[in-house]
Design an enzyme around this catalytic site. Structure first.
Site, mmCIF file in Angstrom:
data_model
loop_
_atom_site.group_PDB
_atom_site.id
_atom_site.type_symbol
_atom_site.label_atom_id
_atom_site.label_comp_id
_atom_site.label_asym_id
_atom_site.label_seq_id
_atom_site.Cartn_x
_atom_site.Cartn_y
_atom_site.Cartn_z
ATOM 1 N N SER A 555 86.303 74.401 13.739
ATOM 2 C CA SER A 555 86.441 72.950 13.870
ATOM 3 C C SER A 555 86.407 72.303 12.500
ATOM 4 C CB SER A 555 85.302 72.394 14.725
ATOM 5 O OG SER A 555 85.275 70.985 14.688
ATOM 6 N N TYR A 568 76.315 71.253 17.548
ATOM 7 C CA TYR A 568 77.709 71.680 17.644
ATOM 8 C C TYR A 568 78.275 72.020 16.265
ATOM 9 C CZ TYR A 568 82.747 71.452 18.546
ATOM 10 O OH TYR A 568 84.095 71.736 18.621
#
Length: 678
Positions: A555, A568
């Site tokens: 990400s 996360y």
């Protein structure tokens, strides 16, 4: 509009081709003769409709038929230069086509055109080939059929065989067909129904005779040490051996595999004659075109340890390659096609089953089906007589036939990922599904792995048949479940080449709001999950010796410190560094490890649909339905990122263009300057 005669022929072909006992995939051919009005003269013209080259009877359509003028084809008899030059006749078939002619005529066209019967079937039934490959096949034919079926000694398919069968029919007016030595059967009739009935009668009569008069143990006495292992143990051993065997089958070129533990295979391998019969090789010409002239048989008992089996397989592979090379050199002429590779296409493991290989999963599966046909043939021939296939010299003439080589050269260029086997986690939706879809479109075999088994199977079914994709359930945080998923990939397609760590979830919390359970869950799925999948996949990737790819869908958050997203983003940073560490560790095995950093993938995303989108929209003070455009507006390119954009990056990273690239992270975020890699 399809001619009624042609339509009737297609229906008959489909019925016959749907039963593997009657003929093998793409094997055999059928024909019908009839008339149409010639648009040039306005007069009736006699035509032949016959299955075209490379077609399959079971799935034949009118487009798969060749259409030829019988008067012109029969005229070829007057210019036939003799058996030594009969291959030259194939080029003349094109001058006999009616109109555009349909499919390319096959080498067997002469058999159908020259035999004086309205309908002709040429088939490769197991029972018929059992008689055709028996040492006393001619005597058996006379005994079984009493003159209604005539023996034809082995002759390679071609114009002369067509002339021979035409003469036999003329000389034997009561005959309904013939047994072609070492090959198959041919039947004829005045109507389509009569021809089909005659074909089935020849086959059924042969099988009935084998059943009534054959020995009870055609493969010899059962060898206790080679008895089938219990199913769980059998399949576990198959998975443990699969990568090694695929590497063996792929030394010359990458192959996809198929595994079967069909009871008929296991029975054959447990028989005392298994080694002798395997060495004798396959039978019908269609068989060894797919299976090579003989398989490689592991000569260890069923219970031999995996490491011992692997060591012996490696030794046998060296011997197999040397033996195949000697076979090629013994019979090759100066104008023979180059050797196509010396690796086995069929590998047999007593107590476990059969591994078969081909350029695609479909061809690998069909190769296994053909060897199962060969086992059935051996059963029948040994039950009545002695299995005696054609000589190695004749096998070579078929395997390296210039006409077959020309057919291979006409095949379309393979797609970029053909022959590659991919495992994609979290692939039932969103980014994972887009990746699986793109890889399948580029020719890869895909294992769709997801926490939800039903959704995984449904997503796989959307990609095509099980020759293209299969669905498996996996909890990536569970080591046993991960190993089971990798084993499923090995058993489905024979190996593994490409792994995409995509499974994930998101919980957006600030430091003070993040619970220990949430921290552990995110790290279990993405940090630990990626580690477990990479670890389980590395073993077969290394054992195959074929290199491979591992891709992490990380990400933008792995390098960008955004608000209220601690757990996360930390897992994504972990994944990102795993890429670098594994690229360094696995590079010596030819395994490339790369990462992709997407951002703002809202549309089609399972993560955003599960509450993450609402949370992010609240954090940024926008409506949830506007979140995709919000992310796009803050980028340099001002373009929204969708799952297919990430799939494109996976395609490029794992394709031939970046074959020298490893340890790379590719941003797929439309340009987020704060996440630029340094």
């Amino acid at each position: 509009m399809t001619n009624p005669t042609a339509a009737e022929l297609v229906a008959r072909s489909n019925r016959l081709g749907s039963d593997p006992r009657i003929t093998n995939y793409a094997g055999g051919n059928t024909s019908a003769k009839g008339t149409e009005i010639d648009p040039v003269t306005g007069e009736p013209v006699e035509l032949l409709w016959v299955k075209g080259s490379g077609g399959d009877l079971g799935t034949l359509t009118p487009a798969g038929l060749s259409v030829l003028r019988l008067d012109r084809f029969r005229g070829l008899r007057d210019v036939y230069p003799g058996v030594d030059r009969e291959d030259e006749m194939v080029a003349a078939f094109d001058y006999c086509l009616h109109g555009k002619g349909g499919a390319t005529p096959s080498i067997d066209t002469a058999m159908h055109a020259l035999v004086d019967a309205a309908h002709v079937d040429h088939l490769h039934p197991d029972a018929g080939i059992a008689i055709a490959t028996s040492a006393d096949g001619e005597e058996l034919t006379a005994t079984i059929y009493g003159g209604r079926v005539v023996w034809v000694p082995w002759r390679r398919p071609g114009f002369q065989l067509g002339l021979d069968i035409a003469a036999i029919k003329e000389q034997n007016p009561d005959a309904v067909g013939c047994i072609l030595g070492g090959h198959g059967i041919t039947a004829w009739g005045d109507s389509s129904e009569q021809c089909e009935a005659n074909s089935r009668w020849i086959i059924d009569t042969a099988q009935a005779y084998i059943d009534a008069h054959g020995s009870a143990n055609p493969f010899g006495d059962a060898v206790p040490d080679n008895a089938p292992l219990p199913e769980p143990e059998r399949r576990a051993k198959a998975a443990a051996l699969a990568a090694t065997i695929r590497g063996i089958a792929s030394q010359d070129r990458p192959m996809v595999g198929h595994f079967t533990d069909d009871p008929r295979v296991l029975e054959f391998l447990a028989g005392a004659k298994a080694a002798q019969l395997a060495e004798a090789g396959t039978s019908c010409p269609d068989h060894f075109l797919r299976t090579k002239i003989k398989p490689m048989l592991l000569d260890l008992p069923a219970g031999a340890p995996v490491d011992q089996s692997i060591a012996r397989l490696t030794e046998l592979h060296d011997a197999y390659r040397a033996d195949y090379t000697s076979y090629y050199e013994a019979y090759a002429a100066p104008d023979s096609p180059a050797m196509r590779g010396a690796d086995p296409a069929i590998v047999l493991v007593p107590g476990v089953g059969m591994f078969s290989y081909g350029a695609t999963k479909q061809t690998a599966r069909v190769a296994g089906e053909f060897y199962l046909n060969a086992i059935n043939v051996m059963r029948g021939a040994e039950a009545l007589s002695t299995y005696t296939p054609i000589s190695d010299e004749e096998k070579f003439r078929i395997e390296y036939w210039a006409l077959e080589e020309a057919k291979l050269q006409r095949m379309p260029k393979p797609r970029s990922h053909q022959g590659r086997i991919a495992l994609v986690t979290g692939a039932a939706s969103g980014i994972g599904k887009a990746i699986a879809t793109r890889l399948a479109a580029e020719g890869a075999c895909v294992v769709v792995a997801d926490l939800d088994a039903a959704k995984a199977s449904a997503a796989a079914a959307e990609l095509g048949s099980t020759d293209v994709a299969v669905g498996v359930a996996v909890d990536v945080s569970d080591a046993a479940a991960v190993k089971a998923a990798v084993d499923a990939a090995l058993l489905a397609f024979g190996g593994l080449d490409l792994v995409v760590n995509n499974a994930g979830l998101s919980i957006a919390r600030s430091l003070l709001q993040t619970s220990e359970a949430e921290w552990d869950l995110l790290h279990d799925v993405m940090s630990k999950g990626s580690f477990l999948v990479s670890q389980a996949a590395a073993t077969p990737l290394i054992e195959q010796g074929m290199g491979g790819d591992i891709v992490y869908i990380s990400s933008k958050n792995s390098v960008f410190a955004g608000p209220d997203n601690l757990a996360y983003s930390a897992t994504k940073a972990d994944q990102s560094h795993q890429v670098r560490l594994l690229a360094a560790e696995l590079g010596g095995h030819g395994i490339r490890v790369n990462g992709i950093n997407p951002d703002g993938v809202v549309r089609g995303s399972g993560i955003f649909a599960s509450g993450w989108g609402a949370n992010r929209a609240k954090t940024y003070g926008v409506k949830e339905e506007d979140l995709g455009q919000f992310y796009a507006n803050r980028t340099i390119l001002k373009r929204e990122v969708v799952p297919e954009n990430v799939a494109d990056a996976v395609y490029v990273l794992t394709g031939p263009e970046l074959s020298r690239t490893t340890g790379l992270h590719i941003p797929v975020d439309s340009g987020v300057a704060a996440a630029f890699l340094r």
